[in-house]
Scaffold this active site. Structure first.
Site, PDB file in Angstrom:
ATOM      1  CG  PHE A 155      -1.431   1.215   1.305  1.00 30.22           C
ATOM      2  CD1 PHE A 155      -3.343   0.781   0.248  1.00 30.22           C
ATOM      3  CD2 PHE A 155      -1.347   2.143   1.555  1.00 30.22           C
ATOM      4  CE1 PHE A 155      -3.980   2.135   0.241  1.00 30.22           C
ATOM      5  CE2 PHE A 155      -2.141   3.565   1.626  1.00 30.22           C
ATOM      6  CZ  PHE A 155      -3.850   3.925   0.691  1.00 30.22           C
ATOM      7  CG  ASP A 240       5.575   3.929   1.849  1.00 28.22           C
ATOM      8  OD1 ASP A 240       6.208   4.495   2.674  1.00 28.22           O
ATOM      9  OD2 ASP A 240       4.708   3.656   1.275  1.00 28.22           O
ATOM     10  CE  LYS A 267      -0.064   5.831   7.573  1.00 28.63           C
ATOM     11  NZ  LYS A 267      -1.605   6.119   7.470  1.00 28.63           N
TER      12      LYS A 267
END
Ligand SMILES: Cc1ncc(COP(=O)(O)O)c(C=O)c1O
Length: 423
Positions: A155, A240, A267
């Site tokens: 993702f 990532d 985040k």
């Protein structure tokens, strides 16, 4: 909530509205992409949030691995307020001290060599979108270098480029055609990786721990194998760390020990304020996106940069990372000993709990009722990604409540119900 920063009626809100009134208004005014919200939350303090009816919850999801300092942390509130009162926004025709200082801090934390650089964005998807463009710049169609590799289960976000890197068919198919050239390899299979990486590959994108796929860590040695193979083939290794970075796993970066060509962050970096970043390692990679090739209005905004600087300062100064390791170990150990639990995965305070039965969405609902916010990423998988300041006592309160929550769900179980967690 007894935090003076957040108590009382906030300007522009109608605190008298009840839960149901907010949810009804939401339904008639917001796009349905997230499904119905579980609750309307009106304030937070530390690891707790409060809904519109005054009920408190221990937040064990932290805005999906975002609220690293919990809610309304005084250092973050002060940094954002001060910066907004000093210089709130400038275009990228200009720079500002927080922007430069944040770039320098990130390069130092990532142990990035001379010539490394940072591009600021506002989210994980945007950071990966920039990394995708970097990968294209490492392509050479004339020489046959066009392929970009990612993993099954990956993702990387919802914008078109990030979505092309994301594996899940249900997310991809409604929006095809996506940018081409991306192939998804079997998760964690080093032989498949080594067979795929050659001079036709421009970049390999990897999450050290796949968060949305249910907190699945790459097997030991995989990242290093990817590093060696991409280096030999002239492909970029892009890691990532949007979900795993900035202390989430008890280390600054989950991939520590393996230096990538590029790393993406978002985040937890802003502690709740939107900020994303692409770090490029070394001069050659950093030169791939030249003047005019990429840009953003808000990326590198001084307020976002000040929020990230304050977050880093708290994480550095208060031994929060040691707390992440200790509280994470405690949670994992106790969870693994529970009868209903088949497996516990993850590192630090990114925890995946595989249940023996397909009851995870019902457990999430029952936990909410009992005052705990958790999340399911699949029919049998729960995820915890709480604030990094979660105390052992708070963790213990959840561990104490979970057996009853599981028993309630088992009593009323309707196995097979699936409402997947959605970022
Ligand atoms: C590993 C990873 N990359 C990228 C993203 C996308 O980030 P954002 O939702 O900020 O666009 C996420 C979000 O869950 C993620 O977990």
């Amino acid at each position: 909530m007894n935090n003076p920063e957040t108590s009382g009626t906030q300007p522009g809100t109608a605190a008298a509205e009840s839960q149901n009134e907010w949810l009804n208004r939401y339904e008639s005014s917001l796009m349905g992409v997230f499904g119905a919200p579980q609750r309307a939350l009106v304030r937070g303090s530390g690891c707790y949030v409060e809904d519109a009816d005054g009920k408190q919850y221990l937040d064990l999801l932290g805005g999906i691995a975002v609220n690293s300092l919990g809610h309304a942390h005084p250092a973050l509130v002060a940094a954002v307020s001060d910066q907004l009162g000093t210089l709130g926004h400038v275009s990228n025709f200009f720079t500002s001290p927080p922007q430069v200082e944040l770039a320098e801090r990130l390069l130092a934390l990532a142990d990035a060599p001379q010539g490394s650089k940072v591009f600021f964005a506002n989210s994980g998807a945007e950071a990966n979108e920039a990394a995708f463009k970097l990968a294209r710049r490492n392509s050479d169609p004339a020489a046959g270098r066009t392929r970009i590799l990612a993993l099954e289960g990956a993702f990387h976000g919802r914008t078109m480029g990030a979505l092309a890197l994301t594996a899940k068919p249900a997310y991809r198919e409604p929006f095809e055609p996506l940018p081409g050239g991306v192939e998804h390899l079997p998760f964690g299979d080093i032989d498949a990786l080594l067979a795929a990486v050659d001079e036709t590959v421009a970049a390999v994108f990897l999450e050290p721990i796949q968060g949305e796929a249910g907190v699945r860590p790459l097997p030991e040695g995989y990242l290093q194998a990817a590093r060696d193979a991409t280096r030999a083939a002239g492909a970029l290794l892009v890691i990532d760390e949007v979900q795993t970075g900035i202390g989430r796993t008890g280390k600054w970066f989950a991939s520590e020990g393996v230096m990538p060509d590029a790393m993406t962050l978002a985040k937890g970096l802003g502690g709740g304020f939107p900020v994303g970043a692409l770090i490029t390692f070394g001069e050659r990679t950093s030169g791939l996106l030249a003047a005019g090739m990429h840009g953003t209005t808000f990326g590198g905004n001084p307020v976002a940069a000040a929020a990230a600087l304050a977050t880093l300062t708290v994480l550095e100064s208060r031994e929060v990372l040691a707390n992440v390791r200790a509280t994470g170990d405690y949670l994992r150990r106790e969870l693994a000993a529970m009868d209903a639990v088949a497996e516990v995965r993850g590192e630090g305070l990114l925890i995946g709990i595989e249940l023996n039965d397909d009851v995870a969405p019902a457990v999430v609902a029952a936990a909410l009722k009992a005052g705990y916010i958790i999340n399911s990423t699949g029919p049998a998988t729960l995820r915890l990604a709480p604030p990094l300041i979660l105390t052992a006592e708070q963790a213990g309160s959840f561990l104490g409540a979970l057996p009853d929550i599981l028993a309630t769900v088992r009593a009323a179980a309707t196995p097979g119900t699936t409402i997947e967690g959605k970022p």
